[in-house]
Scaffold this motif. Sequence first.
Motif, PDB file in Angstrom:
ATOM      1  N   ASN A 134      23.485  22.556  67.230  1.00 61.18           N
ATOM      2  CA  ASN A 134      24.082  21.263  67.560  1.00 61.18           C
ATOM      3  C   ASN A 134      23.418  20.129  66.774  1.00 61.18           C
ATOM      4  O   ASN A 134      22.786  19.251  67.330  1.00 61.18           O
ATOM      5  CB  ASN A 134      23.974  21.030  69.062  1.00 61.18           C
ATOM      6  CG  ASN A 134      24.876  19.927  69.576  1.00 61.18           C
ATOM      7  OD1 ASN A 134      24.642  19.397  70.647  1.00 61.18           O
ATOM      8  ND2 ASN A 134      25.920  19.566  68.848  1.00 61.18           N
ATOM      9  N   GLU A 181      27.739  22.618  64.852  1.00 60.30           N
ATOM     10  CA  GLU A 181      28.528  21.579  65.499  1.00 60.30           C
ATOM     11  C   GLU A 181      27.792  20.251  65.314  1.00 60.30           C
ATOM     12  O   GLU A 181      26.779  19.997  65.967  1.00 60.30           O
ATOM     13  CB  GLU A 181      28.708  21.891  66.986  1.00 60.30           C
ATOM     14  CG  GLU A 181      29.351  20.781  67.802  1.00 60.30           C
ATOM     15  CD  GLU A 181      30.637  20.274  67.203  1.00 60.30           C
ATOM     16  OE1 GLU A 181      30.631  19.149  66.649  1.00 60.30           O
ATOM     17  OE2 GLU A 181      31.654  21.003  67.263  1.00 60.30           O
ATOM     18  N   ARG A 232      28.646  17.178  66.084  1.00 65.47           N
ATOM     19  CA  ARG A 232      28.768  16.183  67.149  1.00 65.47           C
ATOM     20  C   ARG A 232      27.746  16.484  68.239  1.00 65.47           C
ATOM     21  O   ARG A 232      27.712  17.579  68.782  1.00 65.47           O
ATOM     22  CB  ARG A 232      30.179  16.214  67.735  1.00 65.47           C
ATOM     23  CG  ARG A 232      31.265  15.792  66.769  1.00 65.47           C
ATOM     24  CD  ARG A 232      32.640  16.043  67.359  1.00 65.47           C
ATOM     25  NE  ARG A 232      32.880  17.475  67.542  1.00 65.47           N
ATOM     26  CZ  ARG A 232      33.990  17.990  68.091  1.00 65.47           C
ATOM     27  NH1 ARG A 232      34.950  17.173  68.505  1.00 65.47           N
ATOM     28  NH2 ARG A 232      34.121  19.296  68.205  1.00 65.47           N
ATOM     29  N   HIS A 263      29.933  19.766  73.593  1.00 69.20           N
ATOM     30  CA  HIS A 263      30.492  19.961  72.253  1.00 69.20           C
ATOM     31  C   HIS A 263      30.069  21.320  71.699  1.00 69.20           C
ATOM     32  O   HIS A 263      30.879  22.045  71.094  1.00 69.20           O
ATOM     33  CB  HIS A 263      30.019  18.853  71.309  1.00 69.20           C
ATOM     34  CG  HIS A 263      30.858  17.618  71.328  1.00 69.20           C
ATOM     35  ND1 HIS A 263      32.228  17.643  71.177  1.00 69.20           N
ATOM     36  CD2 HIS A 263      30.523  16.315  71.455  1.00 69.20           C
ATOM     37  CE1 HIS A 263      32.701  16.414  71.216  1.00 69.20           C
ATOM     38  NE2 HIS A 263      31.695  15.584  71.395  1.00 69.20           N
ATOM     39  N   LEU A 277      31.856  24.158  73.595  1.00 79.20           N
ATOM     40  CA  LEU A 277      33.272  24.216  73.212  1.00 79.20           C
ATOM     41  C   LEU A 277      33.442  24.834  71.830  1.00 79.20           C
ATOM     42  O   LEU A 277      34.407  25.573  71.586  1.00 79.20           O
ATOM     43  CB  LEU A 277      33.882  22.818  73.247  1.00 79.20           C
ATOM     44  CG  LEU A 277      34.097  22.226  74.644  1.00 79.20           C
ATOM     45  CD1 LEU A 277      34.423  20.740  74.543  1.00 79.20           C
ATOM     46  CD2 LEU A 277      35.213  22.961  75.387  1.00 79.20           C
ATOM     47  N   GLN A 312      36.533  20.546  79.338  1.00 83.23           N
ATOM     48  CA  GLN A 312      36.708  19.340  78.544  1.00 83.23           C
ATOM     49  C   GLN A 312      35.416  18.573  78.286  1.00 83.23           C
ATOM     50  O   GLN A 312      35.309  17.894  77.271  1.00 83.23           O
ATOM     51  CB  GLN A 312      37.697  18.394  79.239  1.00 83.23           C
ATOM     52  CG  GLN A 312      39.085  18.958  79.414  1.00 83.23           C
ATOM     53  CD  GLN A 312      40.002  17.988  80.144  1.00 83.23           C
ATOM     54  OE1 GLN A 312      39.683  16.818  80.318  1.00 83.23           O
ATOM     55  NE2 GLN A 312      41.150  18.481  80.580  1.00 83.23           N
ATOM     56  N   THR A 320      31.969  17.070  77.200  1.00 80.94           N
ATOM     57  CA  THR A 320      31.247  17.245  75.941  1.00 80.94           C
ATOM     58  C   THR A 320      29.753  16.975  76.065  1.00 80.94           C
ATOM     59  O   THR A 320      29.022  17.144  75.094  1.00 80.94           O
ATOM     60  CB  THR A 320      31.829  16.317  74.859  1.00 80.94           C
ATOM     61  OG1 THR A 320      31.741  14.956  75.301  1.00 80.94           O
ATOM     62  CG2 THR A 320      33.284  16.661  74.574  1.00 80.94           C
ATOM     63  N   THR A 321      29.292  16.570  77.259  1.00 85.07           N
ATOM     64  CA  THR A 321      27.867  16.254  77.387  1.00 85.07           C
ATOM     65  C   THR A 321      27.273  16.873  78.651  1.00 85.07           C
ATOM     66  O   THR A 321      27.332  18.078  78.838  1.00 85.07           O
ATOM     67  CB  THR A 321      27.659  14.721  77.380  1.00 85.07           C
ATOM     68  OG1 THR A 321      28.449  14.131  78.432  1.00 85.07           O
ATOM     69  CG2 THR A 321      28.077  14.118  76.049  1.00 85.07           C
ATOM     70  N   TRP A 379      29.015  19.321  81.841  1.00 86.57           N
ATOM     71  CA  TRP A 379      29.600  20.630  81.523  1.00 86.57           C
ATOM     72  C   TRP A 379      29.488  21.616  82.687  1.00 86.57           C
ATOM     73  O   TRP A 379      30.481  22.214  83.110  1.00 86.57           O
ATOM     74  CB  TRP A 379      28.912  21.201  80.291  1.00 86.57           C
ATOM     75  CG  TRP A 379      29.312  22.596  79.965  1.00 86.57           C
ATOM     76  CD1 TRP A 379      28.731  23.752  80.410  1.00 86.57           C
ATOM     77  CD2 TRP A 379      30.416  23.002  79.164  1.00 86.57           C
ATOM     78  NE1 TRP A 379      29.383  24.848  79.916  1.00 86.57           N
ATOM     79  CE2 TRP A 379      30.432  24.411  79.146  1.00 86.57           C
ATOM     80  CE3 TRP A 379      31.395  22.309  78.450  1.00 86.57           C
ATOM     81  CZ2 TRP A 379      31.383  25.139  78.442  1.00 86.57           C
ATOM     82  CZ3 TRP A 379      32.342  23.032  77.742  1.00 86.57           C
ATOM     83  CH2 TRP A 379      32.323  24.426  77.753  1.00 86.57           C
TER      84      TRP A 379
END
Length: 229
Positions: free
Chosen positions: A36, A56, A58, A63, A66, A170, A172-173, A176
């Motif tokens: 990440n 990834e 982001r 994130h 996902l 959905q 992203t931080t 989760w």
Amino acid sequence: MVIDVIIPAFNEEQSIGHVLAEIPAGLVREVIVVDNNSGDQTGAVAAAAGATVLREPRPGYGHACLAGMAYSFARSAAEQAGIIVFLDGDYSDFPADMTALVQPIIRGEADMVIGSRALGERENGSMMPQQLFGNWLATTLLRWFYGARFTDLGPFRAIRREALQRIGMQDTTYGWTVEMQLKAAKLKLRSTEVPVRYRRRIGVSKVSGTVKGTLGAGYKILWTIFRYL
């Protein structure tokens, strides 16, 4: 059942090799480490240890998760994993506990299994007071508002691939883990917990190790719980 493991990792160069070395031999088809946007050699160490490494850029735990899911779900129908396991890369969990973690799913008794640190053995100092309180508060709210009986929001968890796809993750931080658990309750998926061991992580936590991380995680978890009412 075919098992794939997704490990979100941010600056875990010192720990990721230990995590990968202790995943039970023969249990898992593929370990997917999602780097990440690390500023160290996390990805290189993971690749050298035999993991599939995705990048990834982001920032955000969600994130990374996902991205790992998208990679896994992109396989052909015949190659889809039956179980997806999520495991942190900081060596706080015991990868060997994965064998017990997946058993309720393999036996057909559960769709999702949370590795509960509250039910298992914890090394002194492995969880900060704010983590313990946050877990208690979040799981209490999950029980009150969603009828979901959990003792932990532990990141070490296993879930049937079809169930994970139905949930439609959905966040992203920091929201989760609680998003997965409350959506599983709303969908009436069969959820259970198994005790897992927990130790002090290698390095400093990006969440509980800073005031900003602690406050940010707490706010996002509460916001997520009330968002889906």
